[in-house]
Design an enzyme around this catalytic site. Structure first.
Site, PDB file in Angstrom:
ATOM      1  N   PHE A   1      12.328  -5.710   3.940  1.00  0.00           N
ATOM      2  CA  PHE A   1      13.250  -6.577   4.690  1.00  0.00           C
ATOM      3  C   PHE A   1      12.531  -7.279   5.836  1.00  0.00           C
ATOM      4  CE2 PHE A   1      15.505  -6.093   8.843  1.00  0.00           C
ATOM      5  CZ  PHE A   1      16.152  -7.323   8.839  1.00  0.00           C
TER       6      PHE A   1
ATOM      7  N   ASP B   1       9.854 -11.984   8.164  1.00  0.00           N
ATOM      8  CA  ASP B   1       8.671 -12.393   8.923  1.00  0.00           C
ATOM      9  C   ASP B   1       7.957 -13.556   8.240  1.00  0.00           C
ATOM     10  OD1 ASP B   1       6.708 -11.727  11.161  1.00  0.00           O
ATOM     11  OD2 ASP B   1       5.391 -11.543   9.428  1.00  0.00           O
TER      12      ASP B   1
ATOM     13  N   ASP C   1      -4.706  -5.082  12.050  1.00  0.00           N
ATOM     14  CA  ASP C   1      -3.991  -6.180  11.388  1.00  0.00           C
ATOM     15  C   ASP C   1      -4.411  -7.532  11.950  1.00  0.00           C
ATOM     16  OD1 ASP C   1      -2.553  -4.938   9.426  1.00  0.00           O
ATOM     17  OD2 ASP C   1      -0.587  -5.320  10.295  1.00  0.00           O
ATOM     18  N   ASP C   2      -4.538  -7.597  13.256  1.00  0.00           N
ATOM     19  CA  ASP C   2      -4.931  -8.857  13.899  1.00  0.00           C
ATOM     20  C   ASP C   2      -6.329  -9.287  13.448  1.00  0.00           C
ATOM     21  OD1 ASP C   2      -2.541  -8.716  15.224  1.00  0.00           O
ATOM     22  OD2 ASP C   2      -3.385  -8.307  17.201  1.00  0.00           O
TER      23      ASP C   2
ATOM     24  N   LYS D   1       6.851  -4.054  17.907  1.00  0.00           N
ATOM     25  CA  LYS D   1       6.729  -4.769  16.642  1.00  0.00           C
ATOM     26  C   LYS D   1       6.183  -3.887  15.523  1.00  0.00           C
ATOM     27  CE  LYS D   1       4.123  -8.486  14.429  1.00  0.00           C
ATOM     28  NZ  LYS D   1       3.030  -9.480  14.585  1.00  0.00           N
TER      29      LYS D   1
ATOM     30  N   PHE E   1      -3.503   0.348  14.679  1.00  0.00           N
ATOM     31  CA  PHE E   1      -3.084  -0.252  13.417  1.00  0.00           C
ATOM     32  C   PHE E   1      -2.845  -1.753  13.583  1.00  0.00           C
ATOM     33  CE2 PHE E   1      -0.184  -1.434  10.035  1.00  0.00           C
ATOM     34  CZ  PHE E   1      -0.606  -0.693   8.944  1.00  0.00           C
TER      35      PHE E   1
ATOM     36  N   ASP F   1       7.155 -17.080   9.990  1.00  0.00           N
ATOM     37  CA  ASP F   1       5.757 -17.487  10.167  1.00  0.00           C
ATOM     38  C   ASP F   1       5.337 -18.578   9.194  1.00  0.00           C
ATOM     39  OD1 ASP F   1       5.523 -15.647  12.165  1.00  0.00           O
ATOM     40  OD2 ASP F   1       4.382 -14.176  11.013  1.00  0.00           O
TER      41      ASP F   1
ATOM     42  N   LYS G   1       0.830  -1.216   0.000  1.00  0.00           N
ATOM     43  CA  LYS G   1       0.000   0.000   0.000  1.00  0.00           C
ATOM     44  C   LYS G   1       0.858   1.256   0.000  1.00  0.00           C
ATOM     45  CE  LYS G   1      -2.066  -1.475   3.746  1.00  0.00           C
ATOM     46  NZ  LYS G   1      -1.569  -2.855   3.800  1.00  0.00           N
TER      47      LYS G   1
ATOM     48  N   ASP H   1       7.158 -11.373  19.657  1.00  0.00           N
ATOM     49  CA  ASP H   1       6.071 -11.984  18.892  1.00  0.00           C
ATOM     50  C   ASP H   1       6.283 -13.488  18.735  1.00  0.00           C
ATOM     51  OD1 ASP H   1       3.702 -11.852  17.171  1.00  0.00           O
ATOM     52  OD2 ASP H   1       5.073 -12.198  15.512  1.00  0.00           O
TER      53      ASP H   1
ATOM     54  N   ARG I   1       1.963 -13.017   0.136  1.00  0.00           N
ATOM     55  CA  ARG I   1       2.193 -11.661   0.645  1.00  0.00           C
ATOM     56  C   ARG I   1       1.912 -10.688  -0.505  1.00  0.00           C
ATOM     57  NH1 ARG I   1       2.736  -9.012   5.365  1.00  0.00           N
ATOM     58  NH2 ARG I   1       4.110 -10.657   6.175  1.00  0.00           N
TER      59      ARG I   1
END
Length: 395
Positions: free
Chosen positions: A138, A143, A284-285, A241, A280, A147, A96, A214, A152
């Site tokens: 990066f 990440d 996201d969660d 984070k 924010f 994960d 975005k 995290d 993505r």
């Protein structure tokens, strides 16, 4: 901050029907009264829309060239630079671009006379925005590996591409150090250069701390409880984070480029932007669980990864003993059946309803905070612009 257990009794008792979402949301950093404060502020129009997408893209092309084809040893390392160009073009420009464009818009709004900004200075701000986007890339490449994500930004994660695999770890490192190389290439002669480098170093440090928290706070099926899953701990996680680099960092870069030096102003701006960063991350969660992959560009993994998400923490605060056992039996498991059981539990606990109320109330609180706490020397619209960009977002 005490958990919701100070407000509710758990066990076999049912969740009280007269408890409203707003009562619950007072436990999530929304303590102020909103009476008499109107959240509908249609007078603020985001200047991000005025940033030419083509012009911003041109600046990215310049960054890529400066890191690849324009190097004096290009012929010697032609294969490497070809690979690095692919790494950058695949991973950096397809998001975005909120962070990068925030650098540019904040730079213009902080300038004494935005209409008189010379083309070279504006182009420099765009380059800085892309350095911000490189830093983001990066972090995301790394990440996704940690994960074990699949997609993505609407495409395969870089490490899942054919012939990439774990070499993506080195590619992530290349993007990180390429960021510093780009900064040196374009800003070494600017008086604010050392301060900007310090900001990037501080950003990477804070975000790495957050990423560590995290990872180590995840719930695994062999655990017996969710001791770490509290709103206090969640807030610490989010601050490091997400909030620091997503919200405060782009504005701090623009402040440095405008030669702002008062530490107290930076602290006041940071306080407001970290609050925005908290919202924010909660967004996201929620999007990770209930978002549409076609819009988000990725498949959510928080449930199977056992992440300490806002949804999980809130669910544990609201759940009775039976529902907590459901969490213990199914959270952190990758089987589609276990994931669906957790999603069904979230719906049973009316998590989407709480989320909608939280987002609305937090937006109102932030607007009041902005009105009361913005330094006099700082353009207040910068905060409203960023809030406008993230409020009710779905990706």
């Amino acid at each position: 901050m005490a958990g919701l257990r100070t407000l509710f009794k758990f066990g076999k008792a049912k969740f009280a029907t007269n408890v409203t979402c707003c009562n619950v949301l007072k436990r999530f950093h929304v303590h102020q009264s909103f009476s008499g404060f109107h959240s509908e502020d249609s007078s603020v129009i985001s200047p991000l829309a005025s940033i030419s997408h083509d012009t911003f893209d041109d600046a990215f092309d310049n960054v890529v060239q400066s890191l690849t084809t324009k190097n004096t040893n290009y012929n010697e390392l032609r294969t490497f630079y070809g690979h690095f160009k692919e790494v950058l073009e695949y991973n950096v420009p397809h998001g975005k671009q909120i962070r990068g464009k925030t650098v540019v818009s904040a730079y213009k709004m902080l300038h004494d006379d935005p209409d008189s900004i010379c083309p070279d200075d504006l182009f420099r701000a765009q380059i800085m925005g892309w350095c911000m986007e490189m830093a983001q890339a990066f972090l995301l490449v790394a990440d996704d590996i940690m994960d074990q994500s699949h997609t993505r930004r609407g495409q395969l994660c870089w490490f899942r591409k054919k012939n990439i695999g774990l070499s993506a770890i080195n590619d992530a490192i290349l993007i990180e150090y390429g960021t510093y190389k780009a900064l040196k290439e374009h800003f070494v002669n600017q008086k604010y250069y050392n301060h900007v480098v310090d900001l990037f170093t501080e950003m990477f440090w804070n975000t790495s701390i957050g990423q560590c928290i995290d990872l180590y706070s995840c719930y695994h099926p062999n655990q017996t409880d969710f001791t770490w899953f509290t709103m206090d701990n969640y807030s610490i996680l989010v601050k490091h984070k997400t909030a620091w680099y997503t919200c405060y960092f782009p504005v701090a870069l623009a402040m440095q480029m405008n030669k702002m030096t008062d530490p107290s102003v930076y602290e006041q701006v940071k306080f407001i932007m970290l609050k925005m960063g908290h919202m924010f991350q909660i967004q996201d969660d929620f999007i990770d669980c209930f978002g549409t992959p076609n819009l988000t560009g990725k498949l959510g993994t928080d449930i199977q990864d056992g992440k300490c998400s806002w949804l999980a923490v809130l669910a544990l605060e609201l759940a009775n003993a039976t529902q907590i056992q459901v969490m213990k039996d199914n959270y952190g498991k990758a089987d589609a059946k276990n994931i669906q059981i957790i999603k069904d539990l979230y719906l049973e606990l009316e998590i989407p309803k709480f989320y909608a109320s939280y987002e609305k109330n937090m937006s109102d609180y932030l607007k009041k905070l902005i009105a009361e706490k913005t330094p006099k020397c700082f353009p207040i619209d910068i905060f409203y612009v960023f809030l406008d960009q993230i409020y009710k977002r779905n990706n």
